[in-house]
Design a protein around this motif. Sequence first.
Motif, short mmCIF file in Angstrom:
data_model
loop_
_atom_site.label_atom_id
_atom_site.label_comp_id
_atom_site.label_asym_id
_atom_site.label_seq_id
_atom_site.Cartn_x
_atom_site.Cartn_y
_atom_site.Cartn_z
N UNK A 13 0.56 -1.19 -0.04
CA UNK A 13 0.08 -0.08 -0.04
C UNK A 13 0.75 1.70 0.21
N UNK A 14 2.13 1.65 0.09
CA UNK A 14 3.05 1.78 0.71
C UNK A 14 3.66 2.70 -0.62
N UNK A 15 5.07 3.23 -0.97
CA UNK A 15 5.98 2.71 -1.50
C UNK A 15 7.35 2.82 -1.38
N UNK A 16 8.26 2.10 -1.94
CA UNK A 16 9.43 1.24 -1.53
C UNK A 16 10.73 2.45 -0.46
N UNK A 17 9.92 3.11 -1.10
CA UNK A 17 10.72 4.42 -0.74
C UNK A 17 10.63 5.62 -0.04
N UNK A 18 9.35 5.37 1.27
CA UNK A 18 8.61 6.44 1.49
C UNK A 18 9.69 6.16 3.59
N UNK A 19 9.47 6.93 4.07
CA UNK A 19 9.94 6.92 4.85
C UNK A 19 8.90 7.34 6.14
N UNK A 20 8.42 5.83 7.53
CA UNK A 20 7.70 6.03 8.17
C UNK A 20 7.80 6.71 8.61
N UNK A 21 9.35 7.84 9.62
CA UNK A 21 8.89 8.85 10.98
C UNK A 21 8.46 10.03 9.79
N UNK A 22 8.88 10.11 8.92
CA UNK A 22 8.06 11.40 8.48
C UNK A 22 7.03 11.52 7.64
N UNK A 23 6.23 10.39 7.64
CA UNK A 23 4.66 10.55 7.99
C UNK A 23 4.37 10.28 9.06
N UNK A 24 4.59 9.71 9.81
CA UNK A 24 4.55 9.95 11.67
C UNK A 24 4.67 11.57 11.76
N UNK A 25 5.10 12.68 11.15
CA UNK A 25 5.69 13.67 12.08
C UNK A 25 4.63 14.02 10.79
N UNK A 26 4.01 13.85 9.85
CA UNK A 26 2.44 14.47 9.54
C UNK A 26 1.62 13.80 9.59
N UNK A 27 0.99 13.18 10.53
CA UNK A 27 -0.18 12.54 11.75
C UNK A 27 0.14 13.81 12.59
N UNK A 28 1.51 13.76 13.09
CA UNK A 28 1.06 14.30 14.48
C UNK A 28 0.32 15.73 14.01
N UNK A 29 1.36 16.14 13.09
CA UNK A 29 1.70 17.79 12.82
C UNK A 29 0.00 18.16 13.04
N UNK A 30 -0.93 17.36 12.04
CA UNK A 30 -2.32 17.62 12.00
C UNK A 30 -3.10 16.92 13.13
N UNK A 31 -2.51 16.08 14.22
CA UNK A 31 -3.38 15.80 15.41
C UNK A 31 -2.46 17.36 16.45
N UNK A 32 -1.79 17.47 16.22
CA UNK A 32 -0.85 18.40 17.35
C UNK A 32 -1.97 19.34 17.42
N UNK A 33 -2.47 19.65 15.85
CA UNK A 33 -3.26 21.69 15.58
C UNK A 33 -3.83 21.14 16.78
N UNK A 34 -4.78 20.19 15.84
CA UNK A 34 -5.88 20.40 16.71
C UNK A 34 -6.07 20.06 18.39
N UNK A 35 -5.48 20.16 18.90
CA UNK A 35 -5.39 19.68 20.74
C UNK A 35 -4.76 21.16 20.65
N UNK A 36 -3.65 21.77 20.09
CA UNK A 36 -3.66 22.87 20.58
C UNK A 36 -4.74 24.27 20.03
N UNK A 37 -5.47 24.23 19.27
CA UNK A 37 -7.06 24.71 18.84
C UNK A 37 -7.83 23.85 19.65
N UNK A 38 -8.22 23.43 20.57
CA UNK A 38 -9.21 22.52 20.76
C UNK A 38 -10.13 22.60 19.54
N UNK A 39 -10.01 21.33 19.33
CA UNK A 39 -10.64 20.95 17.67
C UNK A 39 -10.38 19.36 18.12
N UNK A 40 -10.97 18.55 19.24
CA UNK A 40 -11.06 17.25 19.10
C UNK A 40 -12.57 16.40 19.07
N UNK A 41 -13.11 17.38 18.89
CA UNK A 41 -14.35 16.99 18.24
C UNK A 41 -14.77 16.93 16.64
N UNK A 42 -13.50 16.60 16.08
CA UNK A 42 -13.61 17.25 14.98
C UNK A 42 -14.83 15.38 14.42
#
Length: 211
Positions: free
Chosen positions: A147-176
């Motif tokens: 499902x994922x290309x062989x050259x994808x860095x899992x840590x970088x993808x995790x960063x992208x997901x964390x950015x989305x999650x942390x933005x929602x936490x810091x702006x109090x939008x946890x009922x998305x």
Amino acid sequence: MGVDRVRKSIGPRRSPDSADAILDAAEAVLSEAGYSGFSIEAVARRARAGKPTIYRWWPSKAALLFDVYQRGKRVDNPDSGNLEDDLVGFLKSLFSHWRETPSGSVFRSLIAEAQSDATVAAALAEYTKGRHVHTGRMIERAKARGEVAADVDPALVADLLASFAWKHLLTNRLDEDEATIRTAVRYVTQGIAPQEHAAIQRRSRRRRIIG
């Protein structure tokens, strides 16, 4: 919880029982005094432990708080066989945990303090490194399934997901709503999928919409 147990004198090696007693005490102090009233001194008194012992095992107040936070964390890490569903399930569970327990407030406070305190920033970076490895396992499993290309860095993808999650936490939008979470996850999964796999997924979604 047994927060008043006397600590055993064990030297530099961390005793599981002693560590649990200190973590129990830290949870109790955090619950009673809140983030602003939390201190190593209060934890030491509660656990009947020496401050040097606590600092030997946890080099800073922030390091102890991250352990307290992680100890109480109850978040799903699905393994459904489909990366999109896994990531949506993970984010929904994380938002629910932050929204429904005091841990969301604690983590938000740690992130905020890290902006002006180098010690907290270092503890946050160390904590994040470990959690990204954990989240990255979902990406590695998907990579093994094709499902994922062989050259994808899992840590970088995790960063992208964390950015989305942390933005929602810091702006109090946890009922998305789930639809928005799924759309965000889909943008990520489409970007990291092998070209052939991504094309198949797009055709499949179009058929579902037309049908």
